[in-house]
Design a protein around this motif. Structure first.
Motif, PDB file in Angstrom:
ATOM      1  N   PRO A 119      39.868  39.998  35.213  1.00 57.41           N
ATOM      2  CA  PRO A 119      40.960  40.774  34.604  1.00 57.41           C
ATOM      3  C   PRO A 119      42.043  39.846  34.053  1.00 57.41           C
ATOM      4  N   SER A 120      42.811  40.324  33.126  1.00 56.74           N
ATOM      5  CA  SER A 120      43.862  39.507  32.520  1.00 56.74           C
ATOM      6  C   SER A 120      44.893  39.106  33.566  1.00 56.74           C
ATOM      7  N   ALA A 121      45.608  38.033  33.264  1.00 52.70           N
ATOM      8  CA  ALA A 121      46.669  37.586  34.168  1.00 52.70           C
ATOM      9  C   ALA A 121      47.701  38.690  34.367  1.00 52.70           C
ATOM     10  N   GLU A 122      47.972  39.452  33.323  1.00 57.30           N
ATOM     11  CA  GLU A 122      48.938  40.546  33.424  1.00 57.30           C
ATOM     12  C   GLU A 122      48.492  41.570  34.463  1.00 57.30           C
ATOM     13  N   GLU A 123      47.201  41.926  34.443  1.00 57.14           N
ATOM     14  CA  GLU A 123      46.687  42.913  35.391  1.00 57.14           C
ATOM     15  C   GLU A 123      46.681  42.381  36.819  1.00 57.14           C
ATOM     16  N   THR A 124      46.159  41.166  36.996  1.00 57.15           N
ATOM     17  CA  THR A 124      46.004  40.638  38.346  1.00 57.15           C
ATOM     18  C   THR A 124      47.340  40.323  38.994  1.00 57.15           C
ATOM     19  N   VAL A 125      48.281  39.778  38.218  1.00 60.58           N
ATOM     20  CA  VAL A 125      49.589  39.465  38.782  1.00 60.58           C
ATOM     21  C   VAL A 125      50.352  40.752  39.105  1.00 60.58           C
ATOM     22  N   ALA A 126      50.188  41.768  38.294  1.00 60.83           N
ATOM     23  CA  ALA A 126      50.810  43.061  38.602  1.00 60.83           C
ATOM     24  C   ALA A 126      50.240  43.629  39.899  1.00 60.83           C
TER      25      ALA A 126
END
Length: 439
Positions: A119-126
């Motif tokens: 998953p994108s960094a945006e998804e995983t960090v969220a």
């Protein structure tokens, strides 16, 4: 830059060679997302896309090397590369013969990809921020693709891509009271994230208790995989490279002489086929799938790079003398039974600032710092104030070793010097009958 673009650039450079010139072209590229977190909030986020071309021009026994950054524009990159090649040609006539120049003369090719799209960094960090709500989480996230390519005028064509993520993090209670964890790999796993966070929350709960001060001495201990990683990193300082062995400067000298050994359960391998690192060297040699370094507690093979291979007449089996994809064989101790088997002693989550205190005896020193607890009757009862250990690995991996965990942890290097590192280690935890604390 993709595989076809790189090989096309190499072909155009090689078409301009003259006489007996030989050219090796090496590409190192990455497309990485970086997110820095503080107090469980994003403090800095960015994307890095970079590519660098390394050229090695060879004529007879002379060589000249150089490097230039690439832009992604084919015309501009060709101009830059040709300019670099011209400078190397000018330099080559002035350099002396290199007695250890060594490269593969056999044409070979390969294409390998490690990992899968995560998953994108945006998804995983969220997802991380939501799951870690209420924690003072500090760390850095890195993810994305790392590409490595090799093309030579002798017919080498190799391409390697790795897709991975790595989260290097700590959770703070107050001041210097914190617990640390790492989470990295090729496949995103929400369950693994939650398991790590549960362990961190429990660690912080224990960290809030009054810390225990230990007197110097020897203590029964369990070393978690992150702590074991520090010990194997120490072994990488001269423990496995051929030159250190031939010049008798290796910390494993007594082992190679048959005077000392590790426990028979200790087997270490360089697992080229498993890791993130490319399966070929800059000189065109193809790495074997694995190299057994220590087998059954006894030294087996050295890591041999191209120059050491030429100097000592040995077959090249690695890009350098340090492991890139270390594997430590698992044992039979279930992780769930570690505290019960430890009974009373130290649970050491991490070691820090390690160095050799007596390399002739394979003796290392370092600090316990975060995540070290005192255990009584199989239960963690309190944190332990920072202590310095000083002990020989012939003891910790040898006569005091009681068990290796069945489960192993994949630990990816968090280093980003000159690009994201592709080093990794697959390690168990260690149960030892004693570790010496100096102060």
């Amino acid at each position: 830059m993709n595989q076809d673009t790189f090989f096309a650039l190499a072909d155009r450079l090689q078409a301009g060679l003259a006489g007996t010139e030989i050219l090796f072209c090496n590409l190192g590229a990455e497309a990485s997302d970086f997110v820095r977190l503080n107090r469980n909030r994003i403090r800095q986020a960015g994307h890095v896309r970079s590519a660098a071309l390394g050229l090695n021009l060879i004529d007879g026994a002379r060589q000249a090397e150089g490097r230039c950054d690439l832009t992604g524009d084919a015309r501009q990159d060709l101009v830059r590369a040709r300019h670099l090649l011209a400078r190397l040609r000018e330099r080559l006539v002035h350099v002396p013969d290199d007695p250890y120049l060594h490269y593969s003369t056999e044409a070979s090719e390969s294409h390998r990809q490690v990992g899968e799209a995560i998953p994108s960094a945006e998804e995983t960090v969220a997802e991380l921020i939501a799951a870690a709500e209420g924690l003072d989480l500090v760390g850095i996230w890195a993810s994305g693709a790392i590409d490595e390519g090799l093309a030579s005028s002798l017919g080498h064509r190799h391409w390697h891509q790795s897709l991975s993520f790595n989260l290097d993090w700590s959770c703070y209670l107050e001041a210097d009271k914190a617990v640390k964890a790492g989470l990295g790999g090729f496949h995103w796993d929400t369950a693994a994230l939650n398991h790590k966070l549960d362990a961190l929350r429990e660690g912080l709960r224990i960290m809030a208790r009054p810390a225990r001060t230990l007197d110097p001495g020897r203590y029964r201990a369990y070393l978690a995989p992150a702590a074991v990683n520090e010990l194997t990193d120490m072994l990488a300082w001269g423990g496995f490279d051929l030159k250190s062995h031939r010049t008798h400067q290796t910390p494993l000298l007594l082992m190679t002489r048959g005077e000392r050994r590790f426990d028979p359960r200790v087997t270490l391998r360089e697992e080229h086929a498993r890791g993130l690192a490319a399966g070929f060297t800059a000189e065109g040699f193809v790495k074997p799938d694995r190299v057994t370094l220590i087998e059954g507690g006894i030294f087996s093979q050295c890591l041999v790079d191209a120059r050491d291979g030429k100097e000592y007449g040995e077959t090249v089996n690695a890009a350098s003398g340090s492991p890139e994809s270390l594997g430590f064989d698992a044992g039979e101790l279930p992780m769930a039974e570690v505290l019960a088997r430890l009974d009373t002693g130290l649970y050491i989550g991490n070691l820090w600032y390690c160095n050799w205190s007596d390399p002739n005896d394979c003796r290392a020193t370092g600090m316990t710092r975060f995540g070290t607890y005192w255990v009584e009757n199989g239960e963690i009862v309190s944190p332990v104030k920072v202590m310095r250990f000083d002990d020989s690995l012939y003891h910790l991996l040898g006569d005091r070793l009681e068990g290796l965990t069945r489960e192993r942890e994949l630990i990816l290097s968090a280093q980003t010097y000159d690009g994201r590192s592709t080093d990794s280690a697959l390690l168990p935890g260690l149960l030892v009958s004693g570790i010496n604390l100096a102060l």
